[in-house]
Design an enzyme around this catalytic site. Structure first.
Site, PDB file in Angstrom:
ATOM      1  N   LYS B  88      87.598  13.672  56.726  1.00  0.00           N
ATOM      2  CA  LYS B  88      88.535  14.794  56.583  1.00  0.00           C
ATOM      3  C   LYS B  88      89.717  14.721  57.545  1.00  0.00           C
ATOM      4  O   LYS B  88      90.790  15.242  57.260  1.00  0.00           O
ATOM      5  CB  LYS B  88      87.793  16.116  56.800  1.00  0.00           C
ATOM      6  N   GLU B 110      90.343  26.364  53.827  1.00  0.00           N
ATOM      7  CA  GLU B 110      89.037  26.761  53.328  1.00  0.00           C
ATOM      8  C   GLU B 110      88.046  25.705  53.782  1.00  0.00           C
ATOM      9  O   GLU B 110      88.427  24.550  54.003  1.00  0.00           O
ATOM     10  CB  GLU B 110      89.047  26.846  51.799  1.00  0.00           C
ATOM     11  N   SER B 377      81.017   8.783  54.189  1.00  0.00           N
ATOM     12  CA  SER B 377      82.120   9.721  54.422  1.00  0.00           C
ATOM     13  C   SER B 377      81.949  10.612  55.639  1.00  0.00           C
ATOM     14  O   SER B 377      82.926  11.114  56.183  1.00  0.00           O
ATOM     15  CB  SER B 377      82.329  10.576  53.177  1.00  0.00           C
TER      16      SER B 377
END
Lengths: 269, 410
Positions: B88, B110, B377
């Site tokens: 991210k 969010e 990830s």
């Protein structure tokens, strides 16, 4: 017939039109129809029937709460169309206000046909801008329905021009930046937005500004062709002890607002 | 056909299904993003941050013990080793730089699992921006550690109590904030969804994953991998690693969605496998919805995949057949989670475990000569409590066996 005719009639009486909103199925199917009929009897010119949606991203807490109730009641798209039919039978102009996905799922052409058959005159589309509205432009043309797109204070003059060029019936000016909900403050931005819309079109302009009483309605009526009221009506139903009391309360508010849009004509341009 | 077009459409998907009030901000963002893509100063600063701050390039790890277990050679792209522990950060650093260049002082986000919220709070601290993160109340409970992390970083975390009280409702609330405060606020969307330009912009900021991995594969193997595998919620880590391989026709692309208790039970988050085309949160894509177009609640043991939508480019890759999507159940994901822990000493995020379970399936399809590139990830520190309960490792009082539903909202 176009819902724009209600604005023309109001203009002929030297007043603004009054537009009242409730979501279908709230507080129940029958309770909503009764409240909308009470609105019409008390002087609302155009009824906006809301299609309750699971993800109402531009609605504030009041309308969210009402949509939640309506969906928990099992309100379906067909119930929204039945509500339109029941209110249109009073002779009032009726339009539907809906987020786009439920119409997309129903099928835009089929929705337009069924809305027309129910006596509805058009659609307000808060999350559909003209650039994405290809299917709706076609379906509304085919069925002679009004297309009420929104303009906002952040819309540049070029966008206002291109948006109103796709509108039919009237233009919805969302006159504050933010979600729906009753507000105490009045807006200096709204009259300027209405002026900018008028520079681009002869269509009537309705203003949604969180109006909740007659004095605010009069203030907006001084510069707009129509005063749109939603959350304040929903609030009356949320606060009522019974559906009957709610419909009575909605009728009282509609009467106050109807008087408001008949005041303040002196400085009307 | 090159996608997206100038309106952000991937075939029939994408676009901008938003209130008019947001269009000016989206136009401003599009202009800033397009300028940044070719601006040497911006690119230099972005890549400096990725290197010096996030710790890139991330390693490509030849997971030999895992490979032996699943019967194909597995290369892990170690996004879990980035600063903040997941992919991210790549996107968030790009958007924070854009926020600064647009002259805005406040960011909102969010978050589901909290990884995107933590990354945004991190970048906000680094750039001196005010930060508000919307998180479903259910998720604030199941990812309490990440809530504390965001608050330590100076962010305000707002628990969202509307609707299903998970990621989709957090996104609704973030949109409401944005439409109210758009003058000084940038909405840092955390995945490849939302209105144009977000899907293409987030993909481009995340695509450093695939750019590096492709080079690393060529360096290690002298050839491309046979398959690239990622988990898919909104789909940003998957687009990030897929993008550089889309033109390589020999490379198969696989996305694995959260199957929850099984797609056939209706309790899942497998949007492409079990959903249908529709509009949600500003884009046309696949959506979990009922016959009236009302969004259905999703279900997954993984908060980060518990979302009833998916990015529009995935819908396009799905329909064109360029990528293959399938679902992995909670139980399959947790078995793969344990396998990676025990064979490689790496605790993955539960989201990522869905990709590992998928890799097991792809291995049995492609055979033992195949090389599978898997996007690792995120790391699993945030999931230790959930995994501990799943495997019954938390003592008598908390012990529950595998297969029970451990979502606190269930």
């Amino acid at each position: 017939m176009s819902s724009g005719a209600a604005f023309v009639r109001a203009r002929g009486e030297d007043r603004a039109a009054l537009v009242g909103y409730l979501p279908a199925g709230f507080p129940s199917y029958d309770g909503c129809v009764a409240a909308l009929r009470a609105m019409v009897a008390a002087g609302v010119d155009i009824v906006e029937v809301g299609l309750p949606y699971s993800d109402p991203v531009i609605d504030g807490p009041t309308i969210q709460a009402a949509a939640d109730v309506a969906l928990r009641n099992g309100t379906r798209t067909t119930d929204v169309l039945r509500t339109v039919e029941a209110v249109a039978a009073t002779g009032a102009a009726v339009v539907v206000m809906t987020y786009w996905n439920p119409v997309l799922r129903y099928g835009p052409e089929r929705f337009a046909r069924d809305l027309r058959a129910a006596g509805g005159q058009g659609l307000i589309t808060p999350d559909l801008i003209p650039e994405e509205a290809g299917e709706w432009l076609t379906a509304s043309d085919d069925n002679g329905l009004d297309r009420i797109f929104l303009v906002a204070p952040s819309s540049g003059d070029g966008r206002i021009a291109s948006t109103v060029a796709e509108c039919r019936g009237w233009v919805y000016a969302a006159s504050t930046m933010g979600v729906t909900g009753a507000r105490d403050a009045t807006s200096a931005v709204a009259p300027a937005l209405v002026d900018r819309v008028r520079a681009a079109t002869d269509l009537p302009v309705g203003v949604g500004l969180g109006v909740s009483n007659g004095a605010q309605a009069a203030e907006v009526a001084a510069y707009a062709d129509g005063v749109i009221v939603g959350s304040a009506f929903v609030r009356r139903l949320l606060d009522a002890d019974s559906e009957q009391a709610g419909a009575t309360s909605v009728g009282e508010l509609a009467g106050e607002l109807a008087a408001g849009v008949r005041r303040q004509r002196s400085d009307r341009r | 056909m090159s996608v997206p077009d100038s309106a952000g459409r991937f075939g029939p998907y994408g676009g901008r299904y938003v209130p008019e009030a947001l269009v000016a901000a989206l136009d401003e963002l599009t202009a800033a993003y397009e300028k940044a893509m070719t601006d040497e100063d911006f690119q230099g600063e972005f890549h400096r941050l990725l290197r010096d701050y996030a710790g890139r390039p991330s390693l490509l790890y030849d997971a030999t013990r895992l490979s032996a277990e699943i019967g194909a050679r597995v290369l892990l792209k170690r996004e879990d080793l980035n600063h903040t522990g997941a992919h991210k950060i790549n996107n968030v650093l790009g958007q924070a730089l854009l926020t600064q260049r647009m002259g805005k002082s406040r960011v909102i986000a969010e978050t589901g699992a909290g990884q995107h919220g933590v990354a945004t709070a991190t970048a906000a601290a680094l750039f001196g921006l005010e930060c508000v993160v919307y998180m479903g109340e259910v998720d604030t409970e199941r990812q309490a550690l990440n809530v504390a992390r965001m608050r330590l970083l100076g962010a305000t975390v707002v628990p969202v109590t509307s609707g299903s009280r998970t990621l989709k409702d957090a996104m609704n609330e973030a949109f409401r904030d944005w439409v109210t405060n758009v003058d000084d606020t940038h909405y840092v969307i955390g995945s490849v969804g939302g209105p144009h330009p977000f899907p293409v912009m987030v993909r481009d900021f995340a695509s450093v994953i695939g750019v590096e991995a492709r080079e690393q594969c060529l360096g290690l193997l002298g050839r491309l991998p046979d398959a690239v595998i990622a988990c898919v919620g909104g789909g940003s880590n998957a687009m990030g690693i897929f993008h550089s391989f889309i033109a390589d026709e020999s490379v198969r692309l696989f996305g694995f969605e959260a199957g929850g208790e099984g797609v056939e039970t209706g309790r899942h988050a497998a949007t492409l496998t079990g959903g249908s085309p529709g509009v949600l949160h500003g884009a046309r894509s696949y959506v979990l919805q009922d016959d009236d177009g009302q969004t259905l609640e999703s279900h997954s043991i993984s908060a980060g995949l518990d979302y009833p939508g998916v990015g529009p480019e995935h819908a396009w890759l799905h329909d064109t057949g360029r990528a293959t999507y399938a679902s992995v159940t909670d139980a399959e994901a947790m078995a793969a989670f344990e396998l990676l822990c025990r064979t490689e000493g790496i605790i993955p995020a539960i989201e990522t475990a869905h990709a590992l379970a998928g890799a097991q399936r792809v291995a049995s399809e492609l055979g033992s000569d195949a090389v599978l590139l898997v996007n690792l990830s995120g790391r699993g520190d945030k999931d230790v409590a959930t995994a501990g309960r799943w495997f019954g490792l938390l003592g008598e009082a908390d012990a529950e066996g595998p297969g029970e539903n451990l979502n606190p909202d269930a």
